[in-house]
Design a protein around this motif. Structure first.
Motif, PDB file in Angstrom:
ATOM      1  N   GLY A   1       0.801  -1.218   0.000  1.00  0.00           N
ATOM      2  CA  GLY A   1       0.000   0.000   0.000  1.00  0.00           C
ATOM      3  C   GLY A   1       0.828   1.258   0.000  1.00  0.00           C
ATOM      4  O   GLY A   1       0.355   2.338   0.408  1.00  0.00           O
ATOM      5  N   ILE A   2       2.068   1.169  -0.461  1.00  0.00           N
ATOM      6  CA  ILE A   2       2.993   2.300  -0.508  1.00  0.00           C
ATOM      7  C   ILE A   2       3.128   2.776  -1.945  1.00  0.00           C
ATOM      8  O   ILE A   2       3.266   1.961  -2.859  1.00  0.00           O
ATOM      9  CB  ILE A   2       4.362   1.897   0.066  1.00  0.00           C
ATOM     10  N   ALA A   3       3.136   4.087  -2.130  1.00  0.00           N
ATOM     11  CA  ALA A   3       3.146   4.642  -3.487  1.00  0.00           C
ATOM     12  C   ALA A   3       4.497   5.199  -3.911  1.00  0.00           C
ATOM     13  O   ALA A   3       4.702   5.492  -5.093  1.00  0.00           O
ATOM     14  CB  ALA A   3       2.089   5.736  -3.610  1.00  0.00           C
ATOM     15  N   ASP A   4       5.445   5.351  -2.978  1.00  0.00           N
ATOM     16  CA  ASP A   4       6.751   5.917  -3.299  1.00  0.00           C
ATOM     17  C   ASP A   4       7.789   4.821  -3.505  1.00  0.00           C
ATOM     18  O   ASP A   4       7.685   3.722  -2.945  1.00  0.00           O
ATOM     19  CB  ASP A   4       7.224   6.841  -2.180  1.00  0.00           C
ATOM     20  N   GLY A   5       8.819   5.118  -4.308  1.00  0.00           N
ATOM     21  CA  GLY A   5       9.884   4.166  -4.566  1.00  0.00           C
ATOM     22  C   GLY A   5      10.764   3.942  -3.340  1.00  0.00           C
ATOM     23  O   GLY A   5      10.891   4.811  -2.464  1.00  0.00           O
ATOM     24  N   HIS A   6      11.384   2.772  -3.283  1.00  0.00           N
ATOM     25  CA  HIS A   6      12.191   2.408  -2.124  1.00  0.00           C
ATOM     26  C   HIS A   6      13.340   3.382  -1.903  1.00  0.00           C
ATOM     27  O   HIS A   6      13.629   3.768  -0.756  1.00  0.00           O
ATOM     28  CB  HIS A   6      12.731   0.986  -2.290  1.00  0.00           C
ATOM     29  N   HIS A   7      14.010   3.808  -2.973  1.00  0.00           N
ATOM     30  CA  HIS A   7      15.127   4.739  -2.821  1.00  0.00           C
ATOM     31  C   HIS A   7      14.663   6.062  -2.244  1.00  0.00           C
ATOM     32  O   HIS A   7      15.301   6.618  -1.336  1.00  0.00           O
ATOM     33  CB  HIS A   7      15.814   4.956  -4.170  1.00  0.00           C
ATOM     34  N   SER A   8      13.559   6.562  -2.728  1.00  0.00           N
ATOM     35  CA  SER A   8      13.033   7.827  -2.191  1.00  0.00           C
ATOM     36  C   SER A   8      12.684   7.691  -0.717  1.00  0.00           C
ATOM     37  O   SER A   8      12.998   8.566   0.101  1.00  0.00           O
ATOM     38  CB  SER A   8      11.797   8.259  -2.983  1.00  0.00           C
ATOM     39  N   LEU A   9      12.059   6.586  -0.366  1.00  0.00           N
ATOM     40  CA  LEU A   9      11.700   6.358   1.032  1.00  0.00           C
ATOM     41  C   LEU A   9      12.934   6.313   1.924  1.00  0.00           C
ATOM     42  O   LEU A   9      12.905   6.752   3.077  1.00  0.00           O
ATOM     43  CB  LEU A   9      10.930   5.048   1.165  1.00  0.00           C
ATOM     44  N   SER A  10      14.033   5.772   1.402  1.00  0.00           N
ATOM     45  CA  SER A  10      15.223   5.569   2.222  1.00  0.00           C
ATOM     46  C   SER A  10      15.877   6.874   2.652  1.00  0.00           C
ATOM     47  O   SER A  10      16.692   6.875   3.579  1.00  0.00           O
ATOM     48  CB  SER A  10      16.240   4.706   1.469  1.00  0.00           C
ATOM     49  N   HIS A  11      15.534   7.978   1.996  1.00  0.00           N
ATOM     50  CA  HIS A  11      16.167   9.264   2.309  1.00  0.00           C
ATOM     51  C   HIS A  11      15.239  10.235   3.021  1.00  0.00           C
ATOM     52  O   HIS A  11      15.589  11.401   3.214  1.00  0.00           O
ATOM     53  CB  HIS A  11      16.714   9.891   1.035  1.00  0.00           C
ATOM     54  N   ILE A  12      14.061   9.781   3.424  1.00  0.00           N
ATOM     55  CA  ILE A  12      13.138  10.636   4.157  1.00  0.00           C
ATOM     56  C   ILE A  12      13.676  10.882   5.568  1.00  0.00           C
ATOM     57  O   ILE A  12      14.105   9.957   6.256  1.00  0.00           O
ATOM     58  CB  ILE A  12      11.745   9.981   4.212  1.00  0.00           C
ATOM     59  N   ASP A  13      13.669  12.173   6.000  1.00  0.00           N
ATOM     60  CA  ASP A  13      14.207  12.472   7.323  1.00  0.00           C
ATOM     61  C   ASP A  13      13.129  12.333   8.396  1.00  0.00           C
ATOM     62  O   ASP A  13      11.952  12.122   8.106  1.00  0.00           O
ATOM     63  CB  ASP A  13      14.857  13.858   7.358  1.00  0.00           C
ATOM     64  N   ASP A  14      13.568  12.458   9.645  1.00  0.00           N
ATOM     65  CA  ASP A  14      12.691  12.171  10.777  1.00  0.00           C
ATOM     66  C   ASP A  14      11.514  13.127  10.895  1.00  0.00           C
ATOM     67  O   ASP A  14      10.531  12.801  11.588  1.00  0.00           O
ATOM     68  CB  ASP A  14      13.488  12.202  12.081  1.00  0.00           C
ATOM     69  N   SER A  15      11.583  14.270  10.236  1.00  0.00           N
ATOM     70  CA  SER A  15      10.463  15.212  10.317  1.00  0.00           C
ATOM     71  C   SER A  15       9.224  14.677   9.604  1.00  0.00           C
ATOM     72  O   SER A  15       8.104  15.096   9.897  1.00  0.00           O
ATOM     73  CB  SER A  15      10.860  16.565   9.721  1.00  0.00           C
ATOM     74  N   ASN A  16       9.431  13.744   8.678  1.00  0.00           N
ATOM     75  CA  ASN A  16       8.323  13.117   7.958  1.00  0.00           C
ATOM     76  C   ASN A  16       8.063  11.760   8.610  1.00  0.00           C
ATOM     77  O   ASN A  16       8.542  10.723   8.161  1.00  0.00           O
ATOM     78  CB  ASN A  16       8.670  12.969   6.476  1.00  0.00           C
ATOM     79  N   VAL A  17       7.296  11.783   9.668  1.00  0.00           N
ATOM     80  CA  VAL A  17       7.071  10.573  10.462  1.00  0.00           C
ATOM     81  C   VAL A  17       6.392   9.485   9.638  1.00  0.00           C
ATOM     82  O   VAL A  17       6.774   8.308   9.691  1.00  0.00           O
ATOM     83  CB  VAL A  17       6.239  10.910  11.714  1.00  0.00           C
ATOM     84  N   ALA A  18       5.412   9.860   8.846  1.00  0.00           N
ATOM     85  CA  ALA A  18       4.684   8.877   8.044  1.00  0.00           C
ATOM     86  C   ALA A  18       5.591   8.259   6.987  1.00  0.00           C
ATOM     87  O   ALA A  18       5.518   7.049   6.719  1.00  0.00           O
ATOM     88  CB  ALA A  18       3.472   9.536   7.389  1.00  0.00           C
ATOM     89  N   GLY A  19       6.459   9.080   6.391  1.00  0.00           N
ATOM     90  CA  GLY A  19       7.376   8.571   5.372  1.00  0.00           C
ATOM     91  C   GLY A  19       8.384   7.593   5.938  1.00  0.00           C
ATOM     92  O   GLY A  19       8.669   6.546   5.337  1.00  0.00           O
ATOM     93  N   VAL A  20       8.935   7.913   7.113  1.00  0.00           N
ATOM     94  CA  VAL A  20       9.871   6.995   7.767  1.00  0.00           C
ATOM     95  C   VAL A  20       9.163   5.681   8.105  1.00  0.00           C
ATOM     96  O   VAL A  20       9.730   4.595   7.929  1.00  0.00           O
ATOM     97  CB  VAL A  20      10.467   7.641   9.028  1.00  0.00           C
ATOM     98  N   ALA A  21       7.933   5.769   8.555  1.00  0.00           N
ATOM     99  CA  ALA A  21       7.175   4.565   8.885  1.00  0.00           C
ATOM    100  C   ALA A  21       6.980   3.685   7.664  1.00  0.00           C
ATOM    101  O   ALA A  21       7.019   2.447   7.763  1.00  0.00           O
ATOM    102  CB  ALA A  21       5.832   4.950   9.492  1.00  0.00           C
ATOM    103  N   GLN A  22       6.789   4.290   6.495  1.00  0.00           N
ATOM    104  CA  GLN A  22       6.644   3.508   5.270  1.00  0.00           C
ATOM    105  C   GLN A  22       7.958   2.826   4.904  1.00  0.00           C
ATOM    106  O   GLN A  22       7.960   1.670   4.455  1.00  0.00           O
ATOM    107  CB  GLN A  22       6.163   4.402   4.126  1.00  0.00           C
ATOM    108  N   PHE A  23       9.079   3.516   5.091  1.00  0.00           N
ATOM    109  CA  PHE A  23      10.372   2.884   4.812  1.00  0.00           C
ATOM    110  C   PHE A  23      10.595   1.710   5.756  1.00  0.00           C
ATOM    111  O   PHE A  23      11.037   0.627   5.339  1.00  0.00           O
ATOM    112  CB  PHE A  23      11.504   3.898   4.953  1.00  0.00           C
ATOM    113  N   VAL A  24      10.296   1.879   7.020  1.00  0.00           N
ATOM    114  CA  VAL A  24      10.431   0.786   7.988  1.00  0.00           C
ATOM    115  C   VAL A  24       9.538  -0.375   7.575  1.00  0.00           C
ATOM    116  O   VAL A  24       9.944  -1.550   7.652  1.00  0.00           O
ATOM    117  CB  VAL A  24      10.094   1.274   9.404  1.00  0.00           C
TER     118      VAL A  24
END
Length: 428
Positions: A296-319
């Motif tokens: 259910g994730i719409a962003d690419g793995h590489h993009s997710l891997s560089h999301i910083d901690d200010s984007n809590v939802a994005g980090v959660a998707q990478f995890v």
């Protein structure tokens, strides 16, 4: 037509594992280190580093846990089969491409002991002659960008890329073509195997009268193993051709999970059949654009891997995406643990060295420092598992030396000898 060398014939018939020790009694022994050792080396790769605080276990070397919601939590069911290693550095390498090149090579050159090869190819060159394939490279969406430093992790030498096979149908045909073609073809193959086993038994029995008292018990053990082969000429419970994979678009993002499972299943079967003793599964590549849409994730793995901690939802998707890779590694480990050796000496996992490797440490910093590794398997009794080892800036080249030695090789350095000299302290 010239006669095939005996080892080649055994590899082709898939019974090299049991027969090879007997044949070694008839030939000069190879240079091997003393002590217990693994029979197989298996590498599992997932891309784009990690977020250390969401990856690291908590606790001590022998009393540790994977925190709830953490990347490694899916490994809880196989925790006692693992050695979790953190804090290793790739010296002389940085960023995505540099990490991908150094991850399995240790930055070696032609002049070094490893010859610039990756550890899988180096080990295959030492032990691969006893199996049908010196090594097998399985892939999942590794080649859309072609072959290059970002998309390849295996090397025969600097610049000598070894490409994984992303197509399960092609892999299946290559591995199990001998079993295809109906019951008559399978029966003919079993008959050929039976003739070879009969020949080996006859030769071993004749040899026994010429051996001393120290060598006879070894030969008797091989005769017992050959008797087991006669009872099940497919090489044991785990050695039977799996169902052929269905048609699939190997570049279709939605097919990523099914292809991964299929490749793992065929890898384990190939190992159980002793088709190879060195195998790898490369899931995509560094800077991977794979979109974990099945989560259910719409962003690419590489993009997710560089999301910083200010984007809590994005980090959660990478995890979440990283936990999925942990689930695949757990599936591989458990599959090996559930498959028994043809000669009755435990499971495939008991006698294997399995490595989950990444090309970077902290994904947000693009650094090759503090790179995590997860090892699995007993290496034939050499490794004590169920441990968590923490290092601070130790060279991963020493881990590569340790892995070679765990495979019974007398390797002293791997990769750049300035930083890959001697084994990783505390691993054994």
């Amino acid at each position: 037509m010239p006669a095939l060398p005996r080892r080649s014939l055994l590899r082709g018939l898939g019974i090299g594992l049991v027969a090879a020790p007997f044949l070694n009694l008839l030939s000069a022994p190879r240079s091997r280190a003393e002590g217990p050792a693994g029979r197989r080396l298996i590498v599992f790769f997932s891309p784009n580093g990690t977020v250390p605080k969401h990856w690291a276990p908590t606790g001590t070397e022998t009393d540790f846990t994977f925190p709830a919601g953490s990347i490694l939590e899916p490994l809880t069911s196989v925790q006692d089969k693992l050695i979790v290693v953190e804090g290793l550095d790739f010296f002389g390498a940085d960023n995505h491409e540099g990490g991908m090149m150094a991850m399995l090579t240790g930055g070696g050159t032609l002049q070094d002991e490893s010859g610039g090869a990756s550890i899988d190819q180096f080990v295959a060159g030492k032990i691969g002659q006893e199996s049908r394939f010196a090594s097998l490279e399985f892939g999942v969406q590794t080649s859309a960008w072609g072959a290059g430093a970002q998309t390849r992790m295996s090397y025969t030498a600097p610049g000598g890329w070894v490409s994984p096979d992303d197509d399960p149908a092609h892999v299946y045909s290559r591995l199990f073509g001998d079993f295809m073609g109906g019951d008559d073809a399978a029966a003919a193959l079993r008959a050929r195997r039976q003739r070879v086993v009969d020949l080996l038994v006859d030769e071993a029995t004749a040899l026994r009268t010429r051996l001393g008292t120290e060598e006879r018990p070894k030969l008797d053990a091989h005769l017992e193993a050959l008797a087991k082969v006669e009872k099940g000429l497919m090489g044991g419970a785990g050695c039977a051709a799996p169902d052929a994979p269905g048609a699939v678009n190997i570049n279709d993002n939605a097919s990523f999970p099914d292809i991964t499972t299929t490749q793992i299943d065929m890898m384990v079967t190939a190992l159980a059949c002793d088709m190879t003793r060195v195998a790898s599964l490369q899931c995509s590549h560094t800077v991977s654009p794979t979109v974990p849409s099945w989560l259910g994730i719409a962003d690419g793995h590489h993009s997710l891997s560089h999301i910083d901690d200010s984007n809590v939802a994005g980090v959660a998707q990478f995890v979440q995406a990283e936990r999925w890779f942990a689930e695949q590694f757990a599936y591989l480990v458990q599959s090996l643990a559930d498959t028994q050796e043809a000669d009755g000496t435990g499971s495939l996992l008991d006698n294997s060295v399995v490595v989950w490797a990444k090309e970077m440490g902290d994904s947000r910093l693009h650094t090759c420092q503090g790179v995590p590794f997860v090892l699995a398997g007993g290496a034939g009794g050499r490794f004590k598992t169920g441990r968590y080892l923490k290092f601070q800036g130790e060279s991963h080249g020493k881990l590569l030396v340790s892995l070679c030695q765990a495979m019974g090789l007398d390797t002293k350095t791997f990769g750049n000898p300035m930083v890959g000299n001697g084994p990783l302290p505390g691993l054994v």
